[in-house]
Structures are given as structure tokens and as C-alpha cells.
Design a protein around this motif. Sequence first.
Motif, PDB file in Angstrom:
ATOM      1  N   GLU A  33     -34.985 -32.982   5.991  1.00  0.00           N
ATOM      2  CA  GLU A  33     -32.958 -33.108   7.236  1.00  0.00           C
ATOM      3  C   GLU A  33     -33.042 -34.739   8.104  1.00  0.00           C
ATOM      4  N   TYR A  35     -25.364 -35.099   9.016  1.00  0.00           N
ATOM      5  CA  TYR A  35     -27.305 -35.139   9.095  1.00  0.00           C
ATOM      6  C   TYR A  35     -27.096 -34.917   7.387  1.00  0.00           C
ATOM      7  N   ARG A  73     -29.152 -33.421   3.992  1.00  0.00           N
ATOM      8  CA  ARG A  73     -30.434 -32.793   3.470  1.00  0.00           C
ATOM      9  C   ARG A  73     -30.982 -32.655   2.225  1.00  0.00           C
TER      10      ARG A  73
END
Length: 620
Positions: A163, A245, A247
Motif C-alpha cells: 500500500e 492510496y 494498493r
Amino acid sequence: MSTRRVRLKLEFQGGEAGNFFREFTISAARNLKPSLKSEWTTLFPVWLRASEGRLVRAAGNRLQLEGDATNPSLQIDASLPFDDVTALKLEVTKTERPGLATVLTRMDLERVPLATTNVALGAPVRTSHPLPDDMPAHFLTDGLGDTEVRPPAPNLGPAFYYEIDLKRRWELDHIHFRFEADPHDVTRFSQIRVELYEDRPAAGVKPVWTARPQDDDAVYADSGQAKVREIIGKNAGNGVFRGRYLRISSDSKVPLSPQLSEVEVYPSLLPAGVTTHANERVMEASHPLEISAGTSWLAFFITMPEFKDPVPFETQWRITGFRDEWLAGTASGSVESRCPAPGKYAFEARVRHTDGVWNSARLTVPLSVLVPIWQRPWMQLGIVMLAPALLALVTSWIGTRVMTRRVAELEHKDELSAERARIARDMHDAVGSQLTQLTVLHEIMAGDPALSEDHRSKLRQLANTARASVAALEEVVWAVNPSNDTLASTAAYLTHAAREYMRPLGIACRQDVPHEWPERHLTSQLRHHLFLAFREALQNVVKHAQADEITVTLRFEAEESLFLVNIADDGVGLPSETDGMEKDGLENMRDRLSEIGGHCRIRLRSGGGTIVEMKIAIPV
């Protein structure tokens, strides 16, 4: 401090050997009033150097100095985990000789500008499972292609993820993955999962964009080398291509997936705007551009996008419906074009990211070239209806005005020449002297040892820009001055320009030019376009010919009233195909000569090299 990377320099000196740090860590805090009790985050070092011994990374982002050393100097580049750093802590965990006084004589800290549009460089990375000490998660964003990260166990499958925190929300253009080729199973990357989140992923938080599975053949189409790269854009997934973010996980059955060397994230970047100059009229591109009828030449000034670190952006531009191929921009953002015929078009510009990928979104400004009033239907109908009466009136008016106008033109010709001479003199004496003064002042300031190297470098750049402006001004003054409206003056200026351009480059310049020239009048516009085409030919020799010598031949053919300009070089000759900036340069030469009733031909020279032939008709 708000920066993505810092450089720390440490110097040790003392009377005894071994008075340095053998092991230490560097941490950062963001408290308004930092103290040793603040929350400290250990920095990830991405580049290390030691004047003595060898500085290496160890577990927990610790730094170790190995080998023999006496008074070493250490240099560490580290990525910051957040933008608003208020304090750094240097924590020593081991010295060379316990009990011996360690003498740290100097510690410097400075920003490291990153000339990249990769916003993931140095970004914090966390993982679902702890990684081995010799393979920290920050390898994924350290900017080094030879580092690699993989899961700590072979059978974690989709439960394992990386992440990356981009520190703020970004509108994205593409994500760039670098990884090692796996000849045993090509599904290691094609089954990768890529998700974007606007808020930190947690229970109930859904991604705003999810990548679709990749085509194995497409991913490994160029995998003949050990390193493979894959670029994913917004069209490779579903949702809105933005977020903070990132991931990354994998559905591949291959053990230790996903295994990556580097992840780079590039935001969507557009030119900030464009200003258009048409017939001395300046227009901002805040609305559709309307170009007046009769405009022959357009100039566009592209404003580069704003970015945190200074980046030398490359740009391309085009006018769709007129020249649909992309043309290379300039470092200054200034580009020029002939005005298209009346109709509707669009000016487009785009920028290139530092990984070589052109941004998919582009600046688009509608552009309309108006039809001349006499070509509009209502005007043509009115002319047809009033033609008989108008013919009688115009015939009478012309008879009385022609002679009056001719007399007035003769009277004002001398006044116009005097005004042009005054303008050329004022530009040379006022503007030229001020630019020269600016050049000297910048060079003097750039030599001041009290300034930082960065400031001195910028002052030298300003001096070079001012010096180039003086040269450009001299060309304009030469074109404006009426005393240069002769064949002799034009020939002298072209040969002088060729010598001065080639001398600092070590290219010999031979000249075959008559001593006497007939009296012929050359307009300022003709001389200006001829010189720009001549200079473009010289630039092509320097850039592409690899020549040791050029020969400039000037002739005037009285029977056809033609001025001939030939530039021959002894270089490598013409390439089989021309494209990109080479093609643009040749087209610019032909366009400029066409503007003044001339033409240009480029051919191979017997014995090697190239000859550029220019012919311009000179009115008698």
C-alpha cells in the motif's frame, strides 16, 4: 520543510582514528514543537556514499559504516515520509571504539530537487505482512531499478498487499510498474490487482478505480530482456482514475507474487494555458479563439504546468484540421505557424512525463479563422445588386485618386525610411544596451562566492538568456534598418552570420561571394524570412551533418532576377528518412521561402555531404 528528498552530509575529524559512527539511524518528526518525546519516523535512505569505508543499509533502515576508515565524510539521500517535516533526529547506535570521544565536526542538510513527475518517488509504503529486513517495503518507491520486493512467504496469495501513500489525492494519467521477467510463468504480473482509494483503505472503504486483468502476451511482448515494464492507464480499469492510496496485490498462483522492482505513479498534467498573437492582437485561451481575416502568421505561447519540483517539460502541439501531426514545442513555450484558411480548428498541446510517456489528456482550445467580409454571402449579393452604380462611382473615384496616391506615396517613402532607421537606432541604443548591462550584472553576481551554487547557476542561466536576447535583437535591428535593404548588405550579413555561428563549434566556413552586387531593393520581410531559413540550414548542419567544413555560395542571376544561396557541407549526407524535428526544420525552411516567393531544394553532394539550395525572386 516541504520536499520529497533531503541530503545529509556528516564529517568527522579528530586526533585519533576511529572517532566516527559505525551505526546510526535518521528519523523525522512533524510536531509543531518537536522534542525527543515526539513521534519519530525512521527515514529510508535511497543513496549512500562514504569517503572512507563503505556505507550500507541494515535492518530497520539503520546505516552501517563498514571497512577501514579514519576521518570519513558521509553523504545520505533519504526520502521524507510526509511533506511537513519539522525536525530530524540522528540517533547513534554504535561507535567505532566505545568510550572514545566521537567528533562530528560538520552536519549539512539540504533539499534535493527531483526532476521527475513521478509522485510516488520516496512515498511511504506499508505491507500487510512484515517483510524481511534485507528487503524493506521502501524499495518499491526508492527510484532504484535494481532493488526488488516480494512477499515474505510463498503462499500468501491475495492476502498479501503493498500500500503506497501518495500523500495527497491526485488525478492520475498512468501507473508504471518495473519488475523482473519470469520465464517460468507469465501470469506473475498479468494476475496483479491494482486498486486506487481516495481514503485510507479500511473496512467499508471501496476503491474508486480497479484495474482489469492484463493480457499475458501484451505484458511480455518485449520481455526478451531481464527487466520488464508495464504501463497502466485509466482505460485499463473501471472507475475514476484518481486517489491517494495505491494498493497492489495478486491472484497469481506463482509463489512470491507480486514481485516488483519499482512502482511509479504519474499525475495528469496539462499545459496551464496558451496565449495567441495574431496581427499584433493578444488573446488568452480562456474562450474560443477568433482569428481575423487576412492574418498570415500566428504565434502561440504555451504556459507550462506548475509542479512541486522544477521539471524541464517537453511539449508537443498541433492545429487539428490544418496540421494534424504533432510538432515539437520549444523550451520557452513559444511556437509559430502559418495561419490556416478560414474555417474551424482546434489548437492542442500536451506534455511529456519524465518516464517518456506523453500525457493522455491535452489542452484543447477551439480556434476559428474568420472569412473575409467580401467573401460573405450577404456582401456578395449586395455587390451584385449594386454593381452598375458602384462601377461608375469607382471609375470616377479611381481616376482622381490614383495620381494623388502615387504622389503621396513618393512623399512618404523617404519619411518611412527615416522612421525605420530611427526605430532600428533606438532599439540598438536603448534596448540593446540595457540587455547587455543585464548580462554583465548577472555574470558579476554569478561570480559571488557568498551565493549558493544553485543561485549562481540560475544567475548564469539568466545571463545566457540575456545574451541570447541581445543576439536576437541584433537580427531584428538588421531586418528593420532600411540601409540594409540591398543585395550587398544582405550578402554581407549572411556570410558574417555563418562565420560567427560556425567559429565556436570548430567547423570551417568557406565563402564564394562576388565583390560587386547590382542595385536591387529587398524588403524587410524578404530579408527576415531569408535569414531565418538560412539560419535553420546552418542549425541542421550542426545538429545532423557531422561536418568539418561548410561552403556558403551567393550569386545573383540578372536575367531572371534570382538571388541564389547555397550551403554545402562535407558531412554524412541526407538520412534515408526524416521525421520529428528534422522534418519540421526542413518544412519550416520551405514555408519561409514560399512566403517570399522563393523555394528550397536539398540534395546530396558529390563526394559526400549535403547541399541546400535556396532561390528567391528579387523584384526589379
